[in-house]
Design an enzyme around this catalytic site. Structure first.
Site, short mmCIF file in Angstrom:
data_model
loop_
_atom_site.label_atom_id
_atom_site.label_comp_id
_atom_site.label_asym_id
_atom_site.label_seq_id
_atom_site.Cartn_x
_atom_site.Cartn_y
_atom_site.Cartn_z
CG ASP A 92 38.34 30.80 42.25
OD1 ASP A 92 39.56 30.80 42.51
OD2 ASP A 92 37.51 31.53 42.83
CG ASP A 149 42.60 21.79 49.00
OD1 ASP A 149 43.37 21.40 48.10
OD2 ASP A 149 42.21 21.06 49.94
N GLY A 179 49.15 28.27 44.50
CA GLY A 179 49.12 29.21 45.61
C GLY A 179 48.04 28.90 46.62
CB SER A 215 47.55 40.90 49.79
OG SER A 215 46.41 41.05 48.96
CB CYS A 219 44.91 34.71 51.85
SG CYS A 219 44.45 33.01 52.06
CG ASP A 235 46.06 32.91 42.54
OD1 ASP A 235 46.07 34.14 42.73
OD2 ASP A 235 45.08 32.18 42.81
NE ARG A 281 39.40 31.31 45.39
CZ ARG A 281 40.61 31.22 45.91
NH1 ARG A 281 40.77 31.17 47.21
NH2 ARG A 281 41.68 31.14 45.14
P1 RVP Z 1 46.91 38.92 46.07
O1 RVP Z 1 47.32 39.19 44.65
O2 RVP Z 1 48.10 38.72 46.97
O3 RVP Z 1 45.95 39.92 46.59
O4 RVP Z 1 46.18 37.50 46.06
C1 RVP Z 1 45.05 37.23 45.27
C2 RVP Z 1 44.71 35.77 45.42
O5 RVP Z 1 44.36 35.47 46.78
C3 RVP Z 1 43.51 35.32 44.63
O6 RVP Z 1 43.78 35.10 43.28
C4 RVP Z 1 43.10 34.06 45.36
O7 RVP Z 1 43.87 32.95 44.96
C5 RVP Z 1 43.45 34.38 46.80
N1 RVP Z 1 42.30 34.79 47.59
C6 RVP Z 1 41.16 35.42 47.20
N2 RVP Z 1 40.39 35.60 48.29
C7 RVP Z 1 41.08 35.08 49.30
C8 RVP Z 1 40.65 35.00 50.69
O8 RVP Z 1 39.62 35.54 51.08
N3 RVP Z 1 41.40 34.28 51.50
N4 RVP Z 1 42.25 34.61 48.87
#
Ligand code: RVP
Length: 498
Positions: free
Chosen positions: A261, A264, A311, A316, A318, A357, A417
Site C-alpha cells: 500500500d 506512489d 489511482g 475523496s 486525498c 482505487d 504509505r
Molecule cells: P475513496 O474511495 O475515493 O474514498 O478513496 C479511497 C482511496 O484513497 C484509498 O484506497 C487510497 O488509495 C486513497 N487514500 C487513502 N488515504 C488517502 C489520503 O490521505 N490522501 N488517500
C-alpha cells in the site's frame, strides 16, 4: 524539456456507456459478477476469485474486522489496514478468519451466583434475551447452564435470588462439541425444537452459541468468499518499511492475500519488497501499487505483483494533487494501465488483474471502471458510510454522518504509505472529515450491485469479461453532462414543491 502527454487526463464523469443489444436471456438475475483477484495463466482460473468486484480501502477508517466480515459475506474482500502495530493487524486478520457464520461468541454472560437483578442489567445492556451461565461469567468459561428472559419474571421472582435458581443446568441442556458443523447444528435446532445450541470444547468451556433466529441470516449470503476450509477470506495491507516482520506475521494469522500500500508504487522500494516477498513466501499472493500508467504497471508486474492497484490523487479525502502536483484522472489511468496489462498478457501469458482505487463517487462509476478494464474496485468513502465501518456515527441536524479520514491526514499519519526513503510524514496529503451515514452494508451493497447488473444488462452482458470486451464508451460534453441530470424542480418527501 518535459514530455507532454497528448491525451487529456480524464475522470469517470466524462464518460457514459452506450447500450448494446440486450438478448432475452440477459436479465439481472443471470448476471454473474465473479472476477479474478490474483495473477493466473491465460485460460486458467485465478487461485482466488471474488464473487462481487469490490474490495475495501486499506485505511483505518474503513477496513476493520467487522467490515471485512460483512464484505466477504457479500462476495467482496477487505484489506485490513497496516497503520497499526503488526500484532494488532494480525489479531484483526485472525478475527475474520475465526468468524464462523452462525457461531456466535456469547456477549450476555453471568456467573451462577450473580443475582437475577444483575442478569436483567446485562440483558438490558446487550439487548439479548439468552445468557450463558459460566463459572467465571465470561464468554469462554466452563458452561454451567443457560438462562433466558422466559425463565423468570421480574414481578414473580425474587430479583435478589441467584441466577442458578432459574437457569437450565448443563445436564438438562442439549449441547454440541466443537467439531459440529453449521448444518449439523441447524439440523439439531430444528429437530430438537431448540432456540439455542451451545457449542463446548473438550473441557466443557463455552465456545459459541448457535441460534435458531440466525438460521435465515446464514441463508442470506450465498455469495460469500471463503477459503478451502470454508473460512471467510481476508486480505491485509503491507508497506515497504517493515514487511520483513509484517508479511510472516500476517501469513501466520491466516491472511489470504496481501497488498503493498503506497501512494506512489512506481519505486525501487516496492519492486525490492515484492521480489523479497515472492522469493521468501511464494505461497501468498501479493498486489502492488498505486500506479497511473502502463510503464509503472509493467514495472510492478515484472517485479512479481499478483494484481496492480491504479489511482493517485483521486481519493475523496486525498489532497496529493493539491500538495504535490502529481496524479492522473482515474479514467485515463485505468485505460492506460489496462492497455499495458493486455500487452503483458500477450507477451507473457500471465493475466494480472487490475484494481481501480479511489475516486468512485457514483455507483455507475464502478461499472465504468470495470468496462475500462479494471477487474475490481477499491473504495474508501463508499464503505466508510456503513454501520460496519469503524468511524464514529455522529448525529447532525439532518440525520447522521460517519467519520472518515485519509491515511495521509494528521489523524492517521500513515508515514509508511506517504513517506519516501524512510522519511516520515512531512506534510499532509489527506483530510479528516465526515461522510453521510448510509446504514447497513448488506443493504447498501445490494443496491449498488443491482445497479451494476442493470447497467450490464443494458450493455448486453451477463459476465464481467463479456462486459469488458463489448462495452462501448462515449465522452460527454459539458452540455450533455448537464442533460444527464433531472431538470425539474424536485418535490420534497412531504409532497410540497420546494
Ligand atoms: P475513496 O474511495 O475515493 O474514498 O478513496 C479511497 C482511496 O484513497 C484509498 O484506497 C487510497 O488509495 C486513497 N487514500 C487513502 N488515504 C488517502 C489520503 O490521505 N490522501 N488517500
Amino acid at each position: 524539456m518535459a514530455q507532454i502527454i497528448a491525451e487529456v487526463s480524464r475522470t469517470f464523469n466524462e464518460y457514459l456507456l452506450l447500450p448494446n443489444r440486450t438478448r432475452t436471456d440477459c436479465r439481472p438475475a443471470a448476471v454473474d459478477l465473479r472476477t479474478p483477484l490474483v495473477r493466473h495463466r491465460v485460460g486458467e482460473a485465478s487461485a482466488i476469485e471474488l464473487h462481487a468486484p469490490f474490495v475495501s480501502a486499506i485505511m483505518q477508517a474503513v477496513s476493520s474486522p467487522e467490515l471485512a466480515i460483512a464484505l466477504a459475506r457479500n462476495g467482496g474482500l477487505s484489506f485490513i489496514h497496516h497503520n497499526q502495530p503488526v500484532e494488532e493487524q494480525a489479531a484483526a486478520v485472525r478475527k475474520v478468519k475465526n468468524f464462523k457464520a452462525g457461531f456466535v461468541t456469547s456477549d450476555t454472560n453471568v456467573r451462577p451466583d450473580d443475582t437475577l437483578r444483575d442478569l436483567v442489567a446485562v440483558m438490558r445492556r446487550t439487548g439479548h434475551s439468552t445468557a450463558a451461565v459460566t463459572h467465571d461469567g465470561t464468554a469462554t468459561g466452563r458452561l454451567l447452564g443457560l438462562v433466558t428472559s422466559r425463565d423468570f419474571h421480574p414481578q414473580r421472582h425474587d430479583l435478589d435470588g441467584p441466577v442458578s435458581g432459574r437457569m437450565t443446568p448443563l445436564g438438562e441442556l442439549p449441547h454440541a462439541g466443537g467439531d459440529v458443523t453449521l448444518s449439523e447444528a441447524n439440523a439439531r435446532l430444528w429437530e430438537e425444537r431448540l432456540d439455542c445450541l451451545p457449542v463446548l470444547d473438550g473441557e466443557g468451556h463455552l465456545q459459541h452459541l448457535v441460534f435458531r433466529s440466525d438460521y435465515a441470516d446464514n441463508k442470506r449470503f450465498p455469495n460469500q468468499v471463503v477459503d478451502g476450509g470454508k473460512r471467510l477470506r481476508v486480505g491485509a495491507g503491507v508497506n515497504t518499511h517493515d514487511y520483513r516482520e509484517r508479511v510472516p506475521a500476517l501469513l501466520e494469522a491466516g491472511a489470504d492475500v496481501l497488498c503493498f500500500d503506497s501512494s506512489d508504487g512506481y519505486s525501487d522500494w516496492q519492486a525490492e519488497a515484492l521480489t523479497w516477498t515472492k522469493k521468501n513466501y511464494p505461497e501468498i499472493p501479493i498486489g502492488g501499487g498505486n500506479v497511473v500508467d502502463g510503464e509503472a504497471f509493467t514495472f510492478l508486474a515484472e517485479a512479481g505483483a499478483d494484481f496492480v492497484k491504479i489511482g493517485v490523487g483521486g481519493g475523496s479525502i486525498c489532497i496529493t494533487r493539491d500538495q504535490k502536483g502529481i496524479g492522473r484522472g482515474q479514467a485515463s489511468a485505468v485505460l492506460d494501465v489496462a492497455a499495458a496489462r493486455d500487452a503483458f498478457l500477450e507477451r507473457t501469458g500471465d493475466y494480472v488483474p487490475l484494481c481501480s482505487d479511489g475516486g468512485l463517487v457514483e455507483d455507475y462509476h464502478v461499472a465504468l471502471a470495470l468496462a475500462m478494464g479494471a477487474d475490481f474496485v477499491m473504495m474508501g468513502r463508499y464503505f466508510a458510510r456503513f454501520d460496519q465501518a469503524p468511524g464514529a456515527k455522529v448525529p447532525t441536524r439532518d440525520g447522521f454522518v460517519k467519520e472518515y479520514w485519509g491515511e495521509g491526514s494528521n489523524r492517521a499519519r500513515n508515514w509508511q504509505r506517504y513517506g519516501q526513503g524512510g522519511q516520515g510524514l512531512v506534510f499532509e496529503e489527506g483530510v479528516d472529515g465526515y461522510v453521510p451515514y448510509a446504514g447497513d452494508l448488506n443493504e447498501g451493497l445490494a443496491t449498488t450491485m443491482a445497479k451494476i447488473k442493470s447497467t450490464m444488462v443494458s450493455c448486453g452482458s451477463v459476465t464481467l469479461p463479456e462486459f469488458q470486451s463489448t462495452a462501448r464508451l462515449t465522452l460527454v460534453s459539458e452540455q450533455s453532462f448537464q442533460e444527464s441530470h433531472a431538470s425539474v424542480t424536485l418535490r420534497d418527501t412531504s409532497g410540497t414543491v420546494a
